[in-house]
Design an enzyme around this catalytic site. Structure first.
Site, PDB file in Angstrom:
ATOM      1  N   HIS A 241       1.047   1.084  -7.531  1.00  0.00           N
ATOM      2  CA  HIS A 241       2.499   1.108  -7.381  1.00  0.00           C
ATOM      3  C   HIS A 241       3.148   1.073  -8.768  1.00  0.00           C
ATOM      4  O   HIS A 241       2.763   0.266  -9.618  1.00  0.00           O
ATOM      5  CB  HIS A 241       2.956  -0.084  -6.534  1.00  0.00           C
ATOM      6  CG  HIS A 241       4.410  -0.028  -6.259  1.00  0.00           C
ATOM      7  ND1 HIS A 241       4.954   0.856  -5.353  1.00  0.00           N
ATOM      8  CD2 HIS A 241       5.463  -0.696  -6.805  1.00  0.00           C
ATOM      9  CE1 HIS A 241       6.269   0.720  -5.339  1.00  0.00           C
ATOM     10  NE2 HIS A 241       6.597  -0.220  -6.209  1.00  0.00           N
TER      11      HIS A 241
ATOM     12  N   MET B 212       2.577   8.631   0.036  1.00  0.00           N
ATOM     13  CA  MET B 212       3.926   8.114   0.281  1.00  0.00           C
ATOM     14  C   MET B 212       4.188   7.759   1.745  1.00  0.00           C
ATOM     15  O   MET B 212       5.327   7.779   2.187  1.00  0.00           O
ATOM     16  CB  MET B 212       4.959   9.127  -0.218  1.00  0.00           C
ATOM     17  CG  MET B 212       4.901   9.344  -1.704  1.00  0.00           C
ATOM     18  SD  MET B 212       5.077   7.761  -2.614  1.00  0.00           S
ATOM     19  CE  MET B 212       5.221   8.375  -4.302  1.00  0.00           C
ATOM     20  N   ARG B 213       3.130   7.433   2.460  1.00  0.00           N
ATOM     21  CA  ARG B 213       3.274   7.113   3.873  1.00  0.00           C
ATOM     22  C   ARG B 213       2.672   5.724   4.116  1.00  0.00           C
ATOM     23  O   ARG B 213       1.620   5.402   3.545  1.00  0.00           O
ATOM     24  CB  ARG B 213       2.503   8.171   4.665  1.00  0.00           C
ATOM     25  CG  ARG B 213       2.602   8.107   6.151  1.00  0.00           C
ATOM     26  CD  ARG B 213       1.879   9.318   6.737  1.00  0.00           C
ATOM     27  NE  ARG B 213       2.569  10.542   6.386  1.00  0.00           N
ATOM     28  CZ  ARG B 213       3.567  11.064   7.108  1.00  0.00           C
ATOM     29  NH1 ARG B 213       3.931  10.511   8.223  1.00  0.00           N
ATOM     30  NH2 ARG B 213       4.170  12.166   6.712  1.00  0.00           N
TER      31      ARG B 213
ATOM     32  N   ASN C   9      -3.111  10.911 -10.828  1.00  0.00           N
ATOM     33  CA  ASN C   9      -4.041   9.766 -10.757  1.00  0.00           C
ATOM     34  C   ASN C   9      -5.378  10.199 -10.178  1.00  0.00           C
ATOM     35  O   ASN C   9      -6.434   9.796 -10.668  1.00  0.00           O
ATOM     36  CB  ASN C   9      -3.434   8.633  -9.918  1.00  0.00           C
ATOM     37  CG  ASN C   9      -2.540   7.724 -10.730  1.00  0.00           C
ATOM     38  OD1 ASN C   9      -3.013   6.922 -11.525  1.00  0.00           O
ATOM     39  ND2 ASN C   9      -1.225   7.875 -10.552  1.00  0.00           N
TER      40      ASN C   9
ATOM     41  N   ASN D 247      -3.982   0.481  -3.382  1.00  0.00           N
ATOM     42  CA  ASN D 247      -2.800   1.290  -3.689  1.00  0.00           C
ATOM     43  C   ASN D 247      -2.397   1.023  -5.130  1.00  0.00           C
ATOM     44  O   ASN D 247      -2.630  -0.063  -5.655  1.00  0.00           O
ATOM     45  CB  ASN D 247      -1.658   0.909  -2.748  1.00  0.00           C
ATOM     46  CG  ASN D 247      -0.411   1.738  -2.997  1.00  0.00           C
ATOM     47  OD1 ASN D 247      -0.498   2.961  -3.204  1.00  0.00           O
ATOM     48  ND2 ASN D 247       0.748   1.114  -2.995  1.00  0.00           N
TER      49      ASN D 247
HETATM   50  C1  GAR Z   1       2.300   7.191  -9.201  1.00  0.00           C
HETATM   51  O1  GAR Z   1       3.136   6.776 -10.244  1.00  0.00           O
HETATM   52  C2  GAR Z   1       2.145   6.076  -8.194  1.00  0.00           C
HETATM   53  O2  GAR Z   1       2.224   4.810  -8.746  1.00  0.00           O
HETATM   54  C3  GAR Z   1       3.327   6.314  -7.285  1.00  0.00           C
HETATM   55  O3  GAR Z   1       3.405   7.707  -7.174  1.00  0.00           O
HETATM   56  C4  GAR Z   1       2.958   8.295  -8.385  1.00  0.00           C
HETATM   57  C5  GAR Z   1       1.987   9.399  -8.030  1.00  0.00           C
HETATM   58  O4  GAR Z   1       1.680  10.154  -9.153  1.00  0.00           O
HETATM   59  N1  GAR Z   1       3.128   5.707  -6.025  1.00  0.00           N
HETATM   60  C6  GAR Z   1       4.114   5.177  -5.302  1.00  0.00           C
HETATM   61  O5  GAR Z   1       5.280   5.181  -5.645  1.00  0.00           O
HETATM   62  C7  GAR Z   1       3.669   4.540  -4.002  1.00  0.00           C
HETATM   63  N2  GAR Z   1       4.720   3.849  -3.381  1.00  0.00           N
HETATM   64  P1  GAR Z   1       0.486  11.192  -9.105  1.00  0.00           P
HETATM   65  O6  GAR Z   1       0.620  11.973  -7.796  1.00  0.00           O
HETATM   66  O7  GAR Z   1       0.717  12.081 -10.289  1.00  0.00           O
HETATM   67  O8  GAR Z   1      -0.791  10.430  -9.162  1.00  0.00           O
END
Ligand code: GAR
Length: 206
Positions: free
Chosen positions: A114, A95-96, A19, A112
């Site tokens: 999700h 993730m924190r 992202n 954020n």
């Molecule tokens: C993404 O899918 C995001 O939505 C999720 O982690 C992934 C990160 O992907 N976030 C969570 O689960 C937050 N609780 P990336 O590191 O390739 O962007």
């Protein structure tokens, strides 16, 4: 009202950082009027740090283990983000949980993304939890961050169908495709001054 200068983003990551890379690319292409002032990871080996440096971005690892508690770790993040004059904090696979001081320092200025349709399946395994529950539709949520776990006011949501035979990887791949569209859109609205928060509701002006 839009900000007078390009909107300054501070991006927080813990992992792969696709992202983050997508946002950096949109900025480079000129379709997102912003600039990434700093990238911070709470995980030393996060591949997102490598991606960030490929774009020439300042990318820092801040070790949570070297702080006595969450509040002092958060204070260090606040200090770095303020030093970089960040307008918007973008959590991109961070993730924190951020603490109350952090939320107060950037009230309605932390976003954020999700990988589920909140309030369903909050937490760090939204894709697997939705799949294991057996829902037919899941999706993506972009929201402002408040003191709770994935409970803040929702900015954008989009559904993603769960297809027969999906496993976590195939489903997450399709969710990622939606994330790559939704997150820059939400950031652009913020940077153009188009988001108004009224209690739990976020109005997109214009
Ligand atoms: C993404 O899918 C995001 O939505 C999720 O982690 C992934 C990160 O992907 N976030 C969570 O689960 C937050 N609780 P990336 O590191 O390739 O962007």
């Amino acid at each position: 009202m839009a900000l007078p200068e390009p909107c300054r983003l501070g991006v927080l990551i813990s992992g792969s950082g696709t992202n983050l890379e997508n946002i950096a690319r949109r900025i480079e292409e000129g379709s997102l009027p912003a600039r990434i002032a700093v990238v911070i990871s709470d995980v030393e080996g996060a591949y997102g740090l490598v991606r960030a440096r490929r774009f020439g971005l300042e990318a820092l690892f801040v070790d949570p283990g070297s702080f006595p508690d969450r509040a002092s770790f958060d204070r260090e993040l606040i200090r770095i983000l303020e030093d970089h004059r960040v307008d918007l904090v973008v959590l991109a696979g961070y993730m924190r949980l951020v603490g109350p001081e952090f939320v107060a320092a950037f009230r309605n200025r932390v976003m954020n993304i999700h990988p589920a349709l909140l309030p369903s399946f909050p937490g760090t395994s939204g894709v697997a939890d939705a799949l294991n529950y057996g829902v037919k539709v899941t999706g993506v949520t972009v929201h402002f961050v408040d003191e709770g776990l994935d409970t803040g006011p929702i900015i954008l949501q989009e559904a993603v169908p769960v297809l027969p035979g999906d496993d976590e990887e195939t489903l997450h791949q399709r969710i990622h495709e939606v994330e790559y569209r939704l997150y820059p859109e939400a950031i652009r609205y913020f940077c153009e001054g188009k988001l108004r928060v009224d209690g739990r509701r976020v109005e997109i002006l214009g």
